[in-house]
Design an enzyme around this catalytic site. Structure first.
Site, PDB file in Angstrom:
ATOM      1  N   TRP A 322       0.831  -1.204   0.000  1.00 50.07           N
ATOM      2  CA  TRP A 322       0.000   0.000   0.000  1.00 50.07           C
ATOM      3  C   TRP A 322       0.864   1.253   0.000  1.00 50.07           C
ATOM      4  O   TRP A 322       0.521   2.264  -0.617  1.00 50.07           O
ATOM      5  CB  TRP A 322      -0.917  -0.007   1.225  1.00 50.07           C
ATOM      6  CG  TRP A 322      -1.794   1.213   1.352  1.00 50.07           C
ATOM      7  CD1 TRP A 322      -3.055   1.380   0.863  1.00 50.07           C
ATOM      8  CD2 TRP A 322      -1.472   2.438   2.030  1.00 50.07           C
ATOM      9  NE1 TRP A 322      -3.536   2.628   1.185  1.00 50.07           N
ATOM     10  CE2 TRP A 322      -2.586   3.301   1.895  1.00 50.07           C
ATOM     11  CE3 TRP A 322      -0.347   2.901   2.718  1.00 50.07           C
ATOM     12  CZ2 TRP A 322      -2.606   4.587   2.437  1.00 50.07           C
ATOM     13  CZ3 TRP A 322      -0.366   4.182   3.263  1.00 50.07           C
ATOM     14  CH2 TRP A 322      -1.479   5.002   3.126  1.00 50.07           C
ATOM     15  N   HIS A 323       2.011   1.175   0.682  1.00 54.48           N
ATOM     16  CA  HIS A 323       2.865   2.355   0.809  1.00 54.48           C
ATOM     17  C   HIS A 323       3.588   2.698  -0.488  1.00 54.48           C
ATOM     18  O   HIS A 323       3.986   3.853  -0.671  1.00 54.48           O
ATOM     19  CB  HIS A 323       3.897   2.145   1.928  1.00 54.48           C
ATOM     20  CG  HIS A 323       3.321   2.299   3.289  1.00 54.48           C
ATOM     21  ND1 HIS A 323       2.619   1.297   3.926  1.00 54.48           N
ATOM     22  CD2 HIS A 323       3.328   3.351   4.154  1.00 54.48           C
ATOM     23  CE1 HIS A 323       2.232   1.723   5.126  1.00 54.48           C
ATOM     24  NE2 HIS A 323       2.635   2.960   5.280  1.00 54.48           N
ATOM     25  N   GLY A 324       3.780   1.738  -1.350  1.00 54.58           N
ATOM     26  CA  GLY A 324       4.465   2.074  -2.588  1.00 54.58           C
ATOM     27  C   GLY A 324       4.772   0.859  -3.426  1.00 54.58           C
ATOM     28  O   GLY A 324       4.878  -0.268  -2.915  1.00 54.58           O
ATOM     29  N   PHE A 476       2.435   8.342  -1.237  1.00 55.39           N
ATOM     30  CA  PHE A 476       1.738   7.067  -1.072  1.00 55.39           C
ATOM     31  C   PHE A 476       0.248   7.203  -1.410  1.00 55.39           C
ATOM     32  O   PHE A 476      -0.431   6.225  -1.491  1.00 55.39           O
ATOM     33  CB  PHE A 476       1.898   6.541   0.351  1.00 55.39           C
ATOM     34  CG  PHE A 476       3.336   6.457   0.788  1.00 55.39           C
ATOM     35  CD1 PHE A 476       4.295   5.968  -0.068  1.00 55.39           C
ATOM     36  CD2 PHE A 476       3.719   6.910   2.036  1.00 55.39           C
ATOM     37  CE1 PHE A 476       5.624   5.899   0.324  1.00 55.39           C
ATOM     38  CE2 PHE A 476       5.047   6.840   2.437  1.00 55.39           C
ATOM     39  CZ  PHE A 476       5.997   6.339   1.580  1.00 55.39           C
TER      40      PHE A 476
END
Length: 476
Positions: A322-324, A476
């Site tokens: 999800w963060h990247g 993000f």
């Protein structure tokens, strides 16, 4: 338009002045227009994505609620979830998965030329995508009724204080506030003003100054020095916390000034003694989202050890992703999944070395566990911050092989600078922890409050980084 910019200050003054003279209906229309203007200041083209998500979930929510046929309800839920994830996946993960597929096929001896697109990542897309998906899921579960007002639903999706970097609000918490009248109060302004000032202090004075210690180390080429890497990791741990918590506090403060209440996203995470506690305190809106909409539907901890460990691994891997769209974020998620699994495996042992009483020995042991867990967290931040897998390997290698501070010229001065930036933060956080009150400074006597607010303001205006810097979680 950044919270820490003069342009935003002018923008909010205009919005607030209009807000005071309008009734609820026109307040909402004005806030919606202002939110679209705020988001459009990044890139007007990306407004189309918010509109698509808004229309998709508004339509699906009504269809889910209006049908008694389970198959129809499920079909519209699937349409909402797949539609949102398709948009998110295309803009955020297309190139990552294309390159990963090429790597796997070439490793198997199958030639493959990946397709790479020049895609600009829309700011905040991960946040508002998860926020809108929670709406249709909650309607499907019967936990809330859908709204019939498209403009009010659109405001829930695009509410500018928390649009770009959260917190990820639930519809059943924020949407009722959109629908009912709100009153601007002196208490709300006082609390909101404090949160905005504290958040700006965390961002402009602490996080942006610490970035000057962090960025050169991670921009350097090997060989690395262990002591320099360790200082940079300490600095980054507080940089990312103050950067993200600062944004969340500013968002909460702006909302409070307008009569809204949005959730607390951080509760002193570096006072945690174990990983479960950490994720109850760090980025709470994401961790609870993953718990409620992924971990529990997968079975949570109801089906025994192996399934629980599988679920923890899946949730944290997806949380990392999800963060990247990068291997280091996947590795970071896997690292936290492993720590959570180990902690759960050792449950009886951890409980036996917990805090059975309030004796001095127990308090010392608790502090030691905080310090130990903080260092485990810092190693995770290496995986998160590093520019590449070779950099992770190189920096981890020098940390494990020896620090060699003698080869790091100026380390004492860097630690001194870090101490200056963190002194007020740590003083306040220790007081917050001991009092179990995140807003304890607002309870201090008036002279102490005035001095405290002046210290924060002078730190921002005189010692803070004068150029408005992006918030880390914008990417993000």
């Amino acid at each position: 338009m950044l919270f820490n910019s003069p342009q935003f200050a002018v923008f909010f003054v205009v919005v607030f002045a209009l807000y005071l003279v309008l009734d609820r209906r026109w307040q909402n229309r004005m806030l919606l227009a202002a939110s679209y203007f705020f988001y459009g200041s990044w890139d007007w083209r990306f407004l189309s994505l918010i509109w698509i998500s808004t229309l998709l979930d508004y339509f699906c929510g009504l269809k889910i609620d209006g049908s008694a046929n389970p198959k129809t309800r499920r079909a519209f839920l699937i349409l909402s979830v797949t539609g949102n994830l398709a948009i998110l996946g295309f803009f955020k993960y297309f190139n990552f998965f294309s390159e990963s597929l090429a790597f796997l096929l070439e490793g198997a001896g199958i030639p493959f030329h990946p397709v790479s697109l020049s895609i600009v990542l829309p700011v905040g897309i991960s946040f508002y995508t998860f926020q809108t998906m929670s709406y249709t899921i909650d309607v499907y579960r019967g936990e809330m009724s859908p709204t019939r007002s498209l403009p009010d639903f659109a405001l829930f999706v695009a509410f500018f204080p928390q649009l770009v970097a959260g917190p990820i609000e639930r519809a059943r918490h924020l949407l009722p506030q959109v629908l009912r009248p709100r009153i601007v109060t002196r208490e709300g302004l006082a609390e909101g003003g404090y949160l905005v000032l504290w958040g700006l202090f965390q961002k402009v004075f602490v996080a942006d100054n610490l970035a000057r210690l962090v960025d050169p180390v991670f921009a350097a080429s090997p060989p690395y020095n262990g002591a320099e890497v360790l200082v940079a990791l300490y600095a980054f741990a507080f940089q990312i916390f103050c950067d993200f918590a600062g944004y969340s506090n500013i968002a909460r403060g702006l909302a409070k000034c307008l009569g809204f209440d949005i959730m607390v996203n951080f509760r002193l995470p570096y006072f945690s003694t174990n990983p479960r506690q950490f994720w109850q305190r760090w980025h709470i809106s994401l961790s609870t989202w993953l718990r409620d909409y992924l971990y529990i539907p997968l079975g949570g901890n109801r089906r025994g050890g192996p399934v629980t460990y599988r679920n923890l691994a899946i949730v944290m891997l997806l949380g990392g992703l999800w963060h990247g769209a990068a291997a280091n974020f996947v590795l970071w998620g896997a690292y936290w999944g492993l720590i959570l699994i180990v902690h759960r495996l050792g449950g009886p042992f951890w409980r036996s070395v917990g805090d059975p009483d309030s004796s001095a020995a127990s308090r010392v042991w608790k502090v030691l566990r905080m310090i130990l867990f903080f260092h485990l967290t810092c190693f995770g931040w290496l995986l998160f911050r590093a520019e590449s897998l070779p950099q992770i390997a190189g920096m981890a290698g020098v940390l494990l092989s020896g620090l060699h501070p003698g080869a790091y010229v100026g380390w004492q001065f860097d630690l001194f600078r870090m101490g200056i930036y963190l002194a007020v933060l740590l003083f306040v956080e220790l007081w917050q922890y001991r009092s179990a009150n995140l807003e304890i400074p607002r309870t201090w006597p008036a002279p102490a409050r005035i001095v405290f607010y002046l210290v924060l303001a002078c730190s921002i205006l005189i010692l803070g980084v004068d150029k408005p810097e992006y918030f880390i979680y914008f990417q993000f």
